[in-house]
Each structure stands twice: as structure tokens, then as C-alpha cells.
Design a protein around this motif. Structure first.
Motif: not given
Length: 185
Positions: A154-170
């Protein structure tokens, strides 16, 4: 193992961003930019060679590209490659150099360019989300095999989601800046 998956996903997302920036820089925006010609390949010496490896490309004026072939015999091949490209530019040659005049953008051309910019941006987001999906699949496989706990997954999936959100925003930021650039010319 999990950190490696997250690091790998982050590296792939960074690469996607780099590709996106490169692709957007080759789109003509009413100003002369040598990067516009990065995708053009010239047939000479029996193979396809990127234009920037057979000639010097510069922008001496705001709407002029100057192409100086290192081998004058490749001049015609360069002209042919430019005419075959999707840029819609007509090269003019004086026998030593090629000049490309970048036309002023019309309102319709700007709108089409913005559509293309949005499409390239959306493609970038799709690529980032595919990277997220692959990373999450690997994490689920590790959880299924009992190599990591439910909490770690769960923690890993959350971390990957945060990265995804960061890149989509970029990506959104980059696309918006390019749109603004095109519409303000």
C-alpha cells in the motif's frame, strides 16, 4: 526490491518528460529554432543520417534558419529531405547554404498547433500512467508471492501515485507554457 521498482518507475517517468520536451521543441511556433529540424533525416552516403550530423544549423534571425552543409554535395539531399518532411517549409539554396523562412502563424495554424501540443501532452500522460500501472503490477506480484506485506504494498503504491501525480502536473505545466508561447507569437 520495492525501492528498485519505485526508482525504475521514476527514471522512466523522467525519460518520458525529456521525450515530451524534445518533441514539443521540434514543433514550429512561428520562430526559427534549429531543434525544429531534429527529426529530419537526410539520405546521403548510402544511409539515413540526422540533418544535424551533416550540416550546421543556426537561426541568424527570428524567422530564418540557416543550414550550412559540411559537404556541399549533400545540398540537394538536404533540400529533398526538408521538402519531404511534415514541416511544410520551402528551402531556398544559393549553392552553398540553405535558408528556411519560417512563416508567420495564422490563427488557424495556431489552433492546429495547440491541438497537436495537447495531443503530445496527453500521450505523455498516458505513458506516465502506463509506467505507474507496470510498477503497481510488479508490487502486487511481490505481495502475492509473499515477498512484501500488505502495508508495504500500500505504501509503495501510494508512493508511485505521488510520483505519477507530480509528473502529470509537470506535463500540464509544460504543455500550458508551450500553448501560451504559440498563442502569444
Amino acid at each position: 526490491m520495492v525501492k528498485e521498482i519505485i526508482k525504475n518507475a521514476d527514471e522512466k517517468m523522467t525519460k518520458t518528460l525529456t521525450v515530451l520536451k524534445g518533441e514539443l521543441s521540434t514543433m514550429k511556433a512561428g520562430r526559427a529554432n534549429p531543434k525544429m529540424l531534429d527529426r529530419i533525416e537526410v539520405e546521403c552516403y548510402g544511409s539515413m543520417i540526422p540533418l544535424n550530423q551533416v550540416a550546421n544549423i543556426s537561426a541568424p534571425e527570428a524567422r530564418v534558419l540557416l543550414i550550412q552543409p559540411w559537404d556541399k554535395s549533400s545540398l540537394k539531399d538536404i533540400e529533398k529531405a526538408i521538402l519531404k518532411s511534415d514541416l511544410g517549409l520551402n528551402p531556398t539554396s544559393d549553392g552553398a547554404v540553405i535558408r528556411l523562412m519560417i512563416p508567420e502563424l495564422t490563427e488557424e495554424t495556431r489552433k492546429n498547433l495547440v491541438k497537436n501540443i495537447k495531443k503530445v501532452g496527453e500521450d505523455g500522460k498516458v505513458a506516465v500512467r502506463a509506467i505507474r500501472r507496470d510498477a503497481n503490477d510488479k508490487i502486487k506480484a511481490l505481495k502475492k508471492d509473499g515477498e512484501i506485506t500488505e502495508d508495504e504494498a500500500k505504501k509503495s503504491e501510494d508512493s508511485i501515485q505521488k510520483e505519477t501525480d507530480k509528473y502529470v502536473k509537470e506535463i500540464d505545466t509544460i504543455v500550458a507554457a508551450k500553448e501560451k508561447e504559440v498563442m502569444s507569437i
